[in-house]
Write an enzyme that holds these catalytic residues in place. Structure first.
Site, PDB file in Angstrom:
ATOM      1  N   ASP A 173     119.109 136.585 -56.849  1.00 40.03           N
ATOM      2  CA  ASP A 173     119.389 135.427 -57.713  1.00 40.03           C
ATOM      3  C   ASP A 173     119.812 134.200 -56.915  1.00 40.03           C
ATOM      4  O   ASP A 173     120.166 134.302 -55.728  1.00 40.03           O
ATOM      5  CB  ASP A 173     120.505 135.784 -58.698  1.00 40.03           C
ATOM      6  CG  ASP A 173     121.810 136.166 -58.000  1.00 40.03           C
ATOM      7  OD1 ASP A 173     121.784 137.085 -57.166  1.00 40.03           O
ATOM      8  OD2 ASP A 173     122.842 135.515 -58.248  1.00 40.03           O
ATOM      9  N   GLU A 240     124.713 137.770 -57.889  1.00 37.57           N
ATOM     10  CA  GLU A 240     125.750 137.502 -56.896  1.00 37.57           C
ATOM     11  C   GLU A 240     126.381 136.142 -57.139  1.00 37.57           C
ATOM     12  O   GLU A 240     127.555 135.933 -56.882  1.00 37.57           O
ATOM     13  CB  GLU A 240     125.143 137.578 -55.491  1.00 37.57           C
ATOM     14  CG  GLU A 240     126.164 137.697 -54.381  1.00 37.57           C
ATOM     15  CD  GLU A 240     126.700 136.372 -53.895  1.00 37.57           C
ATOM     16  OE1 GLU A 240     127.803 136.352 -53.345  1.00 37.57           O
ATOM     17  OE2 GLU A 240     126.026 135.343 -54.094  1.00 37.57           O
TER      18      GLU A 240
HETATM   19 ZN   LIG Z   1     124.496 134.357 -51.231  1.00 31.51          ZN
END
Ligand SMILES: [Zn+2]
Ligand SMILES: *[C@@H]1O[C@H](CO)[C@@H](O)[C@H](O)[C@H]1NC(C)=O
Ligand SMILES: *[C@@H]1O[C@H](CO)[C@@H](O)[C@H](O)[C@H]1NC(C)=O
Length: 539
Positions: A173, A240
């Protein structure tokens, strides 16, 4: 940008059969003149010997040639650019996978990975997409598992079952792009535009370069018929940049269940990188060996409303301002600890700073030795000089605080009933979220008493009152500082360091005088949710 050489690093490390341990016979050649020896006679910032593949030297050579060919480079850039073109944005308010259609973009991302790396990922998302064995004939060793639909785990079985696997992670992501800023981008954020030198786009560094480099490396090794001795596991999370709970959180559970607690020899995550760190002709490669903790605290002030024509001395906004002023006037003091990462990093920075020219006064080398050697007064002096010479070390050595959000009333003729501030803390290695809460409570308590407000500190039970100050955890996002990965006299760390050194020294891209591997501290948080339970060495 700096990630293509990382690919060689990975390749080199894989090719050496990892911790099999084959040290290259090449003696460690420091390109830096030996530092002057001061008393006490201590080696600051010890460096591992350069390490190149021994048993697989021929494969390494073959891969190096391959990696330097223009065709290969172009194909690699294209793989990265294609990955950038899929906007795998992760939002703070995402619902769990399966309940929010914004996750669907990861289907496109997986389809792309499958198309870019057919050899490895052909079996990905074959229904029912759980455990798919690939390469039935040739590569019986590679297995892909999806965790929580979009988290990916690629398991490459090694021949030696007694060796603990190594784990490489990256995230799929990216941070969302604020659409209103899109026209300020030199090239559109999801263009993956390559201008002959640079690749532009969200995720080009953080973190699609890592992800693509890992896949390219494994792919190249498969094509080169390499068979690892040690099992290699790749794990790619999906959020994340948000909470990490759907990706790394679920991956951590899967990995611990599958490989056991402390089941990996090493975890390598995204880090600070190198290349940008060229200092006085020396490349400082900075693997992170620990990460700060994290806490957002909310300070709310409540007082009865009323008309602005008959105000009290302080409105809730006024009280809040007093609290903020006090918080800023009493920051957490920096502490340079002998056993902390900042001191390790400082020893490297000081030791390899040219005498009399760099930003560190030359007497700091001697001070560092004495500080290292249990001299507390020298440690204090060293810390003072260090913080003055490079304030970044001060940041590393303290819990930081930033009042980032304030809000209050919207009307001018009404007294504000509530005002709040949210403070972001990055918790020092030697501290904890509890210490941050205690510090805040201790500061605010006397002010609350002085202005006759009751204080409710972090869920504490107090009688209700119209005049009150409430301290709380703002987004329930608190994370303790990580443990520090053991690096001194640790053969696993030496493999990492030695490989970084060998790779950078032999890279055609760099014309530096030398490479120093300097441990560093992550100020943000990466895949930390995976980390501590499954390995005690990570970077
Ligand atoms: Zn990162
Ligand atoms: C590519 O873009 C970078 C950053 O803007 C610039 O410095 C560089 O000169 C560009 N390269 C070419 C070949 O245009
Ligand atoms: C590091 O040193 C501090 C202060 O000397 C001590 O309190 C702490 O326990 C030490 N930490 C570790 C991990 O040894």
């Amino acid at each position: 940008m700096s990630k293509i050489p990382a690919l060689c690093a990975l390749a080199a490390s894989f090719a050496c059969g990892w911790i099999g341990i084959e040290r290259s016979l090449t003696a460690f050649k420091s390109f830096i003149s030996a530092p002057t020896v001061h008393s006490p006679n201590i080696t600051l910032c010890p460096q591992a010997p350069s390490m190149s593949p021994g048993r697989h030297a021929a494969l390494n050579e073959q891969l190096n040639n391959r990696y330097s060919s223009e065709t290969f480079k172009l194909a690699s850039y294209q793989s990265l650019a294609a990955a950038i073109r899929i906007p795998t944005e992760s939002y703070d308010d995402l619902l769990p996978v399966g309940q929010d259609e914004r996750w669907n973009v990861f289907d496109d991302f997986h389809a792309l990975l499958k198309e870019s790396f057919p050899l490895m990922l052909a079996g990905l998302s074959c229904p029912p997409a759980q455990l798919v064995h690939l390469f039935a004939r040739r590569y019986t060793s590679l297995t892909i598992v999806t965790v929580n639909t979009y988290g990916l785990v690629i398991h490459w079985q090694g021949s030696n079952h007694y060796l603990k696997p190594i784990l490489l992670t990256a995230h799929q992501d990216v941070v969302p792009v604020d659409r209103s800023t899109e026209d300020q981008w030199l090239h559109p954020p999801y263009s993956g535009f390559y201008n002959g030198t640079w690749i532009f786009g969200r995720g080009s560094v953080d973190d699609k370069a890592d992800l693509v480099a890992q896949l390219i490396t494994v792919n190249s090794l498969l094509e080169g018929d390499f068979k690892p001795m040690r099992t290699i596991v790749l794990a790619f999370g999906i959020d994340e940049e948000a909470s990490g709970t759907e990706g790394a959180g679920k991956l951590a559970i899967y990995l611990e269940e599958t490989y056991g607690a402390n089941g990996f020899a090493m975890l390598l995550d995204e880090g600070e990188g190198y290349g940008e760190n060229l200092q006085e002709g020396i490349i400082f490669a900075r693997p992170g060996i620990s990460e700060k903790g994290y806490l957002d605290t909310r300070v709310e002030v409540f007082s009865p409303g009323g008309h602005s024509s008959i105000p009290p001395d302080h409105t809730s906004i006024g009280i809040l301002s007093l609290l903020i002023a006090s918080i800023e006037a009493n920051p957490h003091p920096p502490r340079l600890l002998r056993n902390g990462t900042a001191f390790l990093a400082a020893q490297c920075a000081v030791e390899y700073s040219p005498d009399g020219q760099g930003k560190f006064p030359s007497e700091m080398k001697d001070l560092a030795r004495r500080a290292h050697d249990d001299d507390d007064a020298a440690l204090q002096k060293f810390a003072k000089a260090l913080f003055a010479a490079d304030p970044f070390f001060k940041v590393m050595s303290r819990t930081t605080q930033a009042v980032d959000i304030v809000s209050g009333e919207l009307k001018i003729n009404a007294l504000p009933e509530r005002a709040e501030a949210v403070i972001n803390h990055r918790i020092a290695e030697h501290s904890s979220s509890q210490q941050v809460k205690d510090h805040l409570t201790d500061l605010i308590k006397p002010l609350a008493e002085k202005h006759q407000f009751s204080l409710q500190s972090f869920g504490e039970d107090v009688p209700d009152s119209p005049y009150k100050i409430v301290l709380s955890d703002a987004f329930y996002s608190s994370l303790e500082p990580s443990p520090i990965a053991p690096i001194l006299n640790n053969p696993v760390y030496d493999v990492l360091s030695g490989t970084i050194i060998a790779t950078l020294q032999s890279s055609k891209r760099y014309c530096a005088d030398g490479v120093i591997v300097s441990p560093s501290l992550g100020l943000g948080n990466t895949g930390t949710k995976i980390r501590s339970s499954i390995t005690d060495l990570y970077s």
